[in-house]
Enzyme design. Structure first.
Site, short mmCIF file in Angstrom:
data_model
loop_
_atom_site.label_atom_id
_atom_site.label_comp_id
_atom_site.label_asym_id
_atom_site.label_seq_id
_atom_site.Cartn_x
_atom_site.Cartn_y
_atom_site.Cartn_z
N ILE A 175 0.83 -1.21 0.00
CA ILE A 175 0.00 0.00 0.00
C ILE A 175 0.86 1.26 0.00
O ILE A 175 0.52 2.27 -0.62
CB ILE A 175 -0.99 0.00 1.19
CG1 ILE A 175 -2.04 1.09 1.02
CG2 ILE A 175 -0.26 0.18 2.53
CD1 ILE A 175 -2.94 0.89 -0.16
N SER A 217 11.07 0.46 8.18
CA SER A 217 10.42 -0.77 7.75
C SER A 217 11.39 -1.93 7.89
O SER A 217 12.59 -1.78 7.68
CB SER A 217 9.96 -0.65 6.30
OG SER A 217 9.37 -1.84 5.84
N ARG A 218 10.85 -3.09 8.19
CA ARG A 218 11.69 -4.28 8.27
C ARG A 218 11.96 -4.87 6.89
O ARG A 218 12.91 -5.63 6.71
CB ARG A 218 11.02 -5.35 9.14
CG ARG A 218 10.89 -5.00 10.61
CD ARG A 218 10.20 -6.11 11.36
NE ARG A 218 8.86 -6.37 10.83
CZ ARG A 218 8.09 -7.38 11.22
NH1 ARG A 218 8.53 -8.24 12.13
NH2 ARG A 218 6.89 -7.54 10.71
N LYS A 228 -5.96 3.06 7.03
CA LYS A 228 -7.17 2.39 7.48
C LYS A 228 -6.93 0.89 7.64
O LYS A 228 -6.12 0.32 6.89
CB LYS A 228 -8.34 2.68 6.55
CG LYS A 228 -8.22 2.05 5.15
CD LYS A 228 -8.75 0.63 5.11
CE LYS A 228 -8.44 -0.08 3.82
NZ LYS A 228 -8.79 -1.49 3.80
N ASP A 253 -11.52 -5.91 5.69
CA ASP A 253 -10.43 -5.04 5.25
C ASP A 253 -10.88 -4.20 4.05
O ASP A 253 -10.74 -2.98 4.08
CB ASP A 253 -9.19 -5.89 4.92
CG ASP A 253 -8.03 -5.04 4.42
OD1 ASP A 253 -7.25 -4.55 5.24
OD2 ASP A 253 -7.92 -4.87 3.18
#
Length: 303
Positions: A11, A33-34, A87, A165
């Site tokens: 996303i 971020s990983r 979201k 979702d």
């Protein structure tokens, strides 16, 4: 304004990064971020390290799945950063209320984003319905989980929300355009035999409002909202990108076209005004469905 992204997944790459790059309000200054990074942008795997290295970054956009998001948002608020939430804004209503309390005490902006509300004709639909008597509303939101969440098992784990979702996008449109609030009367939720969250849902609300969500649709995807009134039928298609009244195209484009560009424009306004927007009505409807819903077991789902 300088902004950081936390979570560089699908996303973020599809929507957040292009929207920030095209915005006159924002400059992407760091990522955390990983699993991912953005070429030419300082990248971190630890949030606290990133914030310590960039005290000039005032806003952090949270793009990771909802379950781990609370702790990241809590730490960002405690560090005095404004926070934008992908979201759904959290895994539970309680943690969303807790974040709002923290943000108010810290004096920072907090934004629960609902990207489908920024589709091109949603505002026009809201305006047209504002003075109408509604006799019926039906939402059909059917898509292919394999296309939109390929191999992402977290969507079927507790907190992943399953079909809600995408379904929460429909609920965000519903709560935006209907002139009066509705509440859930009942639901039927279809759970794959090997999964923890539903793959389909049938919802019935007050005021003759209903919804059909399904994550098993192949081929063309369906994101429709139909509203019957004494003045004619309004039909939103393609997730709110197009609108007709009795079959005739209607509505005007928003000032900022595009769902995520619209969200980032709103976030800029919130930060400048030092305001908070934590509308949780779509998430509340999901919580109600999970409390009232009748569980139906269906075929196992595998990728």
């Amino acid at each position: 304004m300088k902004i950081a992204l936390v979570g560089v997944g699908k996303i973020a790459r599809d929507q957040h990064i292009p929207s920030i790059a095209a915005s006159p309000d924002w400059k992407l200054a760091a990522t955390c971020s990983r699993q991912g990074s953005v070429e030419g942008i300082p990248a971190y795997t630890d949030l606290d390290e990133m914030m310590a290295a960039h005290p000039d970054i005032s806003v952090i956009s949270m793009c990771m799945p909802p379950v781990p998001r609370f702790d990241f948002a809590r730490r960002a608020i405690a560090a005095g950063r404004h926070v934008m939430l992908e979201k759904p804004p959290g895994a539970t209503l309680s943690e969303c209320h807790a974040l709002e309390d923290m943000a108010r005490k810290a004096g920072v902006s907090l934004f629960a984003t609902w990207h489908s509300r920024e589709a091109n004709r949603v505002a026009a639909a809201r305006d047209w319905l504002a003075d109408k008597t509604i006799t019926r509303c039906h939402i059909t939101w059917r898509e292919d989980v394999r296309k939109w969440h390929p191999g992402q098992d977290w969507v079927f784990d507790p907190g992943g929300m399953g079909v809600f979702d995408p379904g929460i996008n429909a609920l965000s449109v519903m709560t935006k355009i209907l002139p009066a609030p509705v509440h859930l009367l009942g639901a039927e939720l279809s759970f794959p035999a090997n999964r923890q969250t539903p793959i389909a849902a049938q919802l019935q609300f007050t005021d003759n409002v209903s919804a059909d969500f399904d994550w098993r649709q192949e081929g063309p995807q369906t994101w429709d909202v139909e509203v019957w009134t004494e003045a004619g039928k309004l039909h939103l298609t393609h997730g709110g990108e197009h609108m007709t009244i009795d079959g005739v195209e209607a509505g005007a484009d928003p000032v900022v076209p595009g769902e995520y560009p619209g969200l980032y424009a709103q976030m800029a306004q919130l930060v400048r005004a030092k305001e908070i927007d934590m509308d949780l009505s779509p998430l509340r409807h999901v919580a109600d469905a999970l409390m009232l819903g009748k569980r139906i077991e269906t075929d196992a789902f595998d990728w």
